[in-house]
Design a protein around this motif. Structure first.
Motif, PDB file in Angstrom:
ATOM      1  N   GLY A  79       0.790  -1.222   0.000  1.00 32.59           N
ATOM      2  CA  GLY A  79       0.000   0.000   0.000  1.00 32.59           C
ATOM      3  C   GLY A  79       0.821   1.270   0.000  1.00 32.59           C
ATOM      4  O   GLY A  79       0.447   2.269  -0.639  1.00 32.59           O
ATOM      5  N   LEU A  80       1.955   1.265   0.701  1.00 28.09           N
ATOM      6  CA  LEU A  80       2.811   2.453   0.736  1.00 28.09           C
ATOM      7  C   LEU A  80       3.419   2.736  -0.630  1.00 28.09           C
ATOM      8  O   LEU A  80       3.451   3.890  -1.087  1.00 28.09           O
ATOM      9  N   ASP A  81       3.905   1.684  -1.294  1.00 28.52           N
ATOM     10  CA  ASP A  81       4.461   1.864  -2.639  1.00 28.52           C
ATOM     11  C   ASP A  81       3.389   2.314  -3.618  1.00 28.52           C
ATOM     12  O   ASP A  81       3.634   3.147  -4.499  1.00 28.52           O
ATOM     13  N   LEU A  82       2.200   1.748  -3.474  1.00 28.01           N
ATOM     14  CA  LEU A  82       1.089   2.131  -4.346  1.00 28.01           C
ATOM     15  C   LEU A  82       0.739   3.600  -4.155  1.00 28.01           C
ATOM     16  O   LEU A  82       0.538   4.339  -5.132  1.00 28.01           O
ATOM     17  N   LEU A  83       0.685   4.046  -2.909  1.00 31.92           N
ATOM     18  CA  LEU A  83       0.363   5.451  -2.643  1.00 31.92           C
ATOM     19  C   LEU A  83       1.437   6.370  -3.219  1.00 31.92           C
ATOM     20  O   LEU A  83       1.122   7.405  -3.822  1.00 31.92           O
ATOM     21  N   GLN A  84       2.694   6.015  -3.032  1.00 27.36           N
ATOM     22  CA  GLN A  84       3.785   6.841  -3.549  1.00 27.36           C
ATOM     23  C   GLN A  84       3.692   6.972  -5.069  1.00 27.36           C
ATOM     24  O   GLN A  84       3.856   8.064  -5.629  1.00 27.36           O
ATOM     25  N   ALA A  85       3.433   5.866  -5.749  1.00 22.99           N
ATOM     26  CA  ALA A  85       3.317   5.904  -7.207  1.00 22.99           C
ATOM     27  C   ALA A  85       2.089   6.708  -7.631  1.00 22.99           C
ATOM     28  O   ALA A  85       2.138   7.472  -8.609  1.00 22.99           O
ATOM     29  N   LEU A  86       0.996   6.571  -6.898  1.00 19.53           N
ATOM     30  CA  LEU A  86      -0.224   7.299  -7.233  1.00 19.53           C
ATOM     31  C   LEU A  86      -0.049   8.794  -7.034  1.00 19.53           C
ATOM     32  O   LEU A  86      -0.485   9.600  -7.873  1.00 19.53           O
ATOM     33  N   ARG A  87       0.613   9.191  -5.948  1.00 19.97           N
ATOM     34  CA  ARG A  87       0.747  10.617  -5.632  1.00 19.97           C
ATOM     35  C   ARG A  87       1.627  11.357  -6.638  1.00 19.97           C
ATOM     36  O   ARG A  87       1.591  12.574  -6.704  1.00 19.97           O
ATOM     37  N   ALA A  88       2.389  10.640  -7.416  1.00 17.06           N
ATOM     38  CA  ALA A  88       3.179  11.296  -8.459  1.00 17.06           C
ATOM     39  C   ALA A  88       2.299  11.842  -9.577  1.00 17.06           C
ATOM     40  O   ALA A  88       2.729  12.695 -10.355  1.00 17.06           O
ATOM     41  N   HIS A  89       1.043  11.374  -9.626  1.00 14.33           N
ATOM     42  CA  HIS A  89       0.156  11.768 -10.721  1.00 14.33           C
ATOM     43  C   HIS A  89      -1.224  12.225 -10.266  1.00 14.33           C
ATOM     44  O   HIS A  89      -1.968  12.808 -11.063  1.00 14.33           O
ATOM     45  N   SER A  90      -1.615  11.963  -9.021  1.00 10.15           N
ATOM     46  CA  SER A  90      -3.016  12.155  -8.636  1.00 10.15           C
ATOM     47  C   SER A  90      -3.142  12.519  -7.164  1.00 10.15           C
ATOM     48  O   SER A  90      -2.344  12.077  -6.332  1.00 10.15           O
ATOM     49  N   ARG A  91      -4.184  13.314  -6.849  1.00  4.34           N
ATOM     50  CA  ARG A  91      -4.526  13.603  -5.456  1.00  4.34           C
ATOM     51  C   ARG A  91      -5.788  12.848  -5.038  1.00  4.34           C
ATOM     52  O   ARG A  91      -6.523  13.273  -4.150  1.00  4.34           O
ATOM     53  N   LEU A  92      -6.034  11.718  -5.679  1.00  5.01           N
ATOM     54  CA  LEU A  92      -7.189  10.894  -5.333  1.00  5.01           C
ATOM     55  C   LEU A  92      -7.224  10.636  -3.828  1.00  5.01           C
ATOM     56  O   LEU A  92      -6.219  10.223  -3.249  1.00  5.01           O
ATOM     57  N   PRO A  93      -8.358  10.868  -3.156  1.00  4.92           N
ATOM     58  CA  PRO A  93      -8.426  10.582  -1.713  1.00  4.92           C
ATOM     59  C   PRO A  93      -8.179   9.104  -1.418  1.00  4.92           C
ATOM     60  O   PRO A  93      -8.708   8.230  -2.106  1.00  4.92           O
ATOM     61  N   VAL A  94      -7.353   8.846  -0.399  1.00  4.58           N
ATOM     62  CA  VAL A  94      -6.958   7.472  -0.064  1.00  4.58           C
ATOM     63  C   VAL A  94      -7.089   7.257   1.436  1.00  4.58           C
ATOM     64  O   VAL A  94      -6.644   8.086   2.246  1.00  4.58           O
ATOM     65  N   ILE A  95      -7.699   6.130   1.797  1.00  3.04           N
ATOM     66  CA  ILE A  95      -7.747   5.667   3.189  1.00  3.04           C
ATOM     67  C   ILE A  95      -6.924   4.386   3.275  1.00  3.04           C
ATOM     68  O   ILE A  95      -7.051   3.494   2.433  1.00  3.04           O
ATOM     69  N   PHE A  96      -6.077   4.287   4.298  1.00  2.89           N
ATOM     70  CA  PHE A  96      -5.308   3.073   4.543  1.00  2.89           C
ATOM     71  C   PHE A  96      -6.022   2.181   5.553  1.00  2.89           C
ATOM     72  O   PHE A  96      -6.578   2.672   6.538  1.00  2.89           O
ATOM     73  N   LEU A  97      -5.968   0.886   5.320  1.00  2.00           N
ATOM     74  CA  LEU A  97      -6.355  -0.101   6.323  1.00  2.00           C
ATOM     75  C   LEU A  97      -5.080  -0.669   6.914  1.00  2.00           C
ATOM     76  O   LEU A  97      -4.202  -1.135   6.181  1.00  2.00           O
ATOM     77  N   THR A  98      -4.953  -0.620   8.236  1.00  2.12           N
ATOM     78  CA  THR A  98      -3.739  -1.087   8.896  1.00  2.12           C
ATOM     79  C   THR A  98      -4.085  -2.000  10.057  1.00  2.12           C
ATOM     80  O   THR A  98      -5.223  -2.034  10.523  1.00  2.12           O
ATOM     81  N   SER A  99      -3.098  -2.745  10.514  1.00  2.00           N
ATOM     82  CA  SER A  99      -3.239  -3.495  11.754  1.00  2.00           C
ATOM     83  C   SER A  99      -2.779  -2.620  12.906  1.00  2.00           C
ATOM     84  O   SER A  99      -2.011  -1.676  12.713  1.00  2.00           O
TER      85      SER A  99
END
Length: 255
Positions: A79-99
């Motif tokens: 999820g962290l890598d996915l967010l980093q890659a996404l933020r290079a192109h988009s400000r799509l709102p994101v919620i993380f699910l964590t333990s």
């Protein structure tokens, strides 16, 4: 590992209507995807399901939903890598699910631009409340005036070298653009509205989150750290957000 095409989405799901909002769910656990999807359908949302980050990233960029929910721990691309890659192109709102034992991942996720996180196990009611709160703020931030003279639009806030335009969700420092999430923008706006006045964490929570969403002090602190980091990226000497330990934060009208 299952790919997105083999995931158990409800059969013959009707296409989303113009007013139906879409949530992308990214998790390698089929059971979680199915449970979340069924619950969100019951709340009136459409869903798209992805079993890994690489598949999700391509789809999120080509056909963005209204909001995405990422699990942190996933193979291939977490999820962290996915967010980093996404933020290079988009400000799509994101919620993380964590333990609950992933506190470091939560802090990293917020620092990288996630809008919120929810620790497992969580209630469906809590998840839906946070989704709706973020979508309301995101919709407001995306709203654009129909004409330059349109009435009742909030005026830009100018404090020294800082300029915030709530109608356009734009922030500049010394004329240089600063890209902020909706939550970051609302926190900075709350501080800048009354320079020199200390705002408690509770007051900043009220400014950035709706009444039905609970966040703890650490969430606000993480947002403040991220705000400072982004402003220091355009001005290495930025120091206009001050911490009064035990009380909260304040903004000084820098000139």
């Amino acid at each position: 590992m299952a790919d997105a095409s083999s995931l158990p989405v409800p059969a013959e799901e009707p296409p989303p209507t113009a007013r139906q909002q879409t949530i992308a769910l990214v998790d390698d656990d089929r059971n979680i995807l199915t449970t979340l999807s069924i619950g969100l359908h019951a709340e009136g949302f459409a869903t798209r399901l992805y079993a890994d980050g690489e598949t999700a990233l391509k789809a999120l960029l080509e056909n963005p939903p209204d909001l995405a929910i990422f699990d942190v721990k996933m193979p291939r691309m977490d999820g962290l890598d996915l967010l980093q890659a996404l933020r290079a192109h988009s400000r799509l709102p994101v919620i993380f699910l964590t333990s609950k034992d992933e506190e470091l991942d939560e802090a990293l996720g917020l620092a990288m631009g996630a809008d919120d996180y929810i620790a497992k196990p969580f209630s469906q009611r809590l998840l839906v409340a946070r989704i709706r709160a973020i979508l309301r703020r995101s919709d407001l931030a995306r709203a654009q005036p129909d004409a330059p003279s349109q009435a009742n639009l909030p005026e830009p806030v100018v404090r020294g070298r800082l300029r915030l335009d709530p109608a356009r969700h734009q922030v500049t420092w010394d004329g240089k653009p600063v890209s902020l999430t909706v939550t970051e923008f609302l926190i900075l706006e709350a501080l800048a509205q009354r320079p020199g006045v200390v705002k408690s964490r509770n007051q900043l929570m009220d400014a950035a989150y709706s009444d039905d969403v609970y966040v703890d002090d650490r969430t606000i602190d993480s947002h403040i750290k991220r705000l400072r980091r982004k402003l220091r990226a355009v001005d290495s000497e930025f120091s206009a957000i001050d911490t009064l330990y035990g009380a909260g934060y304040s903004f000084f009208d820098a000139t």
